[in-house]
Scaffold this active site. Structure first.
Site, short mmCIF file in Angstrom:
data_model
loop_
_atom_site.label_atom_id
_atom_site.label_comp_id
_atom_site.label_asym_id
_atom_site.label_seq_id
_atom_site.Cartn_x
_atom_site.Cartn_y
_atom_site.Cartn_z
N LEU A 12 0.83 -1.21 0.00
CA LEU A 12 0.00 0.00 0.00
C LEU A 12 0.87 1.25 0.00
O LEU A 12 0.62 2.20 0.75
CB LEU A 12 -0.94 0.01 1.21
CG LEU A 12 -2.04 -1.06 1.22
CD1 LEU A 12 -2.89 -0.92 2.47
CD2 LEU A 12 -2.90 -0.96 -0.04
N THR A 14 2.77 4.18 -2.72
CA THR A 14 2.21 5.19 -3.61
C THR A 14 1.18 4.60 -4.56
O THR A 14 0.07 5.12 -4.70
CB THR A 14 3.34 5.85 -4.41
OG1 THR A 14 4.25 6.48 -3.51
CG2 THR A 14 2.79 6.91 -5.36
N GLY A 189 10.33 14.88 -5.71
CA GLY A 189 9.78 13.54 -5.65
C GLY A 189 9.84 12.77 -6.95
O GLY A 189 9.27 11.67 -7.06
N LYS A 207 11.87 -2.56 -18.13
CA LYS A 207 10.69 -2.36 -18.97
C LYS A 207 10.96 -2.80 -20.41
O LYS A 207 10.08 -3.40 -21.07
CB LYS A 207 10.28 -0.89 -18.93
CG LYS A 207 9.85 -0.43 -17.54
CD LYS A 207 9.72 1.08 -17.46
CE LYS A 207 9.44 1.54 -16.05
NZ LYS A 207 9.44 3.03 -15.92
#
Length: 430
Positions: A12, A14, A189, A207
């Protein structure tokens, strides 16, 4: 409307918090679209008392995420813990072993263990969905796997890390150096306290490995990828790139060649006229080349609570609808271990920057080294006249191969007039 789809969320942070908020905000809309309600029945996280912005009254709490994955009352397990191994891997394996579909945003896990997990899911007859693992809110997985299923895909590439794209964009628009912009990205951030995963190219490589497996229906080994980050890109390089008509981007590139798959992540110079040059800031882009459709480009936000939660919930809606496709486009048993083209075989043009002593004969020495490797010059830039001082010498080469460039860099680095290791950036014709 049929019975509810009960989900358990492991992690739980971001993204997990974003999924909770999205499911609450669009509960009715999602029920209409999927034909059943999607309900959070259980969660697991390290901190029970943190405010996630959504009440969790009546939701079962597990301190042990693996126990959540085995809960017989859970229909679907959502893994948002992260990491290629450890608890995240065990959660996914446990859920599959108990006959539960899995939704994950874990690109590292899929890059390293994707084919094995796909085989387990297929044997168990359950789905393994991972739209959120690549490019956040961009529907890149469905775009490549389903949208382009009628094509032979010969290439897939893109801007796969928003942190790096933000840093390179800010360096270009402000003229600041890497370290200063990275510090700003951390304050905002956009970058982690330890940014290595992003700025050293590992996140983008994870990815790319997933995209390549889908695009080429291949078993891709993560260790086969060539990976470089952006730490060595300077404001001076970015300024010269702009003068030459290029922009610098960190790209993940996977191409099918006659000799095998080319799989690489590194800084690239791309022409300012190319669409991908104008994908700026924290945005990502994924481009696929199909034999019938041509080139398709998808852009959007590649990270963050909202975009990534959007992708997670899209997978949940598919499961609620009863949709299921082969995890990697074809059954895992039919994935072929593709030959991989060594990086030394890469062909293309190169940007080369040298810091040299400004004195007669330097350019002749450089030209002789290039002649010895049969590398020719397309353009050359040298600014100012400061006899005896250090000045930059910038060369753009014609097409050559990586092995020849490697030999050239060694020869140039040995010249006494060259004051620091030569810096090279590959030029990509996209």
């Amino acid at each position: 409307m049929t019975s509810v789809l009960k989900i358990g969320i492991a992690g739980l942070g971001t993204v997990g918090g974003g999924v909770l908020r999205l499911l609450q905000a669009h509960a009715d809309l999602l029920a209409q679209r999927s034909g059943r309600r999607i309900v959070v029945a259980a969660v697991s996280a390290r901190d029970r008392h943190r405010d996630r912005g959504v009440p969790l009254d009546g939701v079962r709490w597990y301190d042990d995420a693996v126990a959540l994955a085995a809960d017989p009352e859970i229909d679907v397990v959502v893994e948002l813990i992260g990491g290629a191994n450890g608890v995240a891997k065990t959660v996914c394996e446990t859920a599959i072993a108990h006959g539960k579909p899995v939704v994950t945003a874990n690109k590292a896990l899929l890059a390293v263990h994707g084919p094995d997990l796909a085989a387990r899911a297929e044997e168990a007859g359950v789905a393994l969905a991972f739209e959120a693992a690549v490019a956040g809110g961009i529907p890149a997985i469905k775009g490549v796997r389903e949208g382009l299923a009628g094509n032979r895909i010969d290439g897939v590439f893109g801007i796969l890390n928003g942190t790096c794209n933000y840093i390179l964009t800010e360096m270009r628009t402000t003229g600041r150096e890497f370290a200063e912009v990275l510090a700003e990205a951390q304050k905002l951030g956009y970058a982690e306290a330890d940014p290595s995963f992003d700025v050293d190219g590992v996140d983008a490589a994870h990815k790319l490995a997933v995209l390549a497996a889908l695009a080429f229906n291949a078993r891709v080994e993560f260790d086969d990828l060539h990976i470089e980050g952006i730490r060595q890109v300077s404001a001076l390089d970015i300024a010269y790139a702009q003068e030459l008509g290029y922009r610098i981007k960190l790209l993940g590139i996977a191409r099918r060649t006659e000799q095998g798959l080319s799989l690489r992540v590194h800084p690239c110079m791309v022409a300012e006229a190319s669409p991908i040059a104008h994908v700026e800031g924290v945005f990502n882009a994924v481009v696929a080349q199909g034999d019938f459709v041509g080139q398709v480009m998808m852009t959007g936000r590649g990270a963050g609570a909202g975009p990534t939660a959007s992708a997670v919930v899209a997978d949940l809606v598919d499961l609620a609808r009863g949709l299921k496709v082969p995890v990697l486009g074809i059954p895992a048993a039919r994935l072929e271990r593709a030959a991989v083209l060594p990086m030394d075989h890469r062909r293309g043009a190169y940007y080369l920057r040298l810091m040299v002593v400004d004195r007669p004969g330097v350019i002749a020495d450089v030209a002789a080294a290039m002649r010895d490797q049969q590398i020719s010059v397309e353009s050359l830039l040298q600014r100012g006249r400061s006899p005896g001082d250090a000045v930059p010498l910038v060369i753009v080469t014609h097409e050559t191969d990586e092995a020849a460039m490697t030999r050239l860099l060694a020869a140039l680095g040995a010249l006494d007039a060259v004051l620091e290791p030569p810096h090279v950036i590959r030029i990509e014709d996209l």
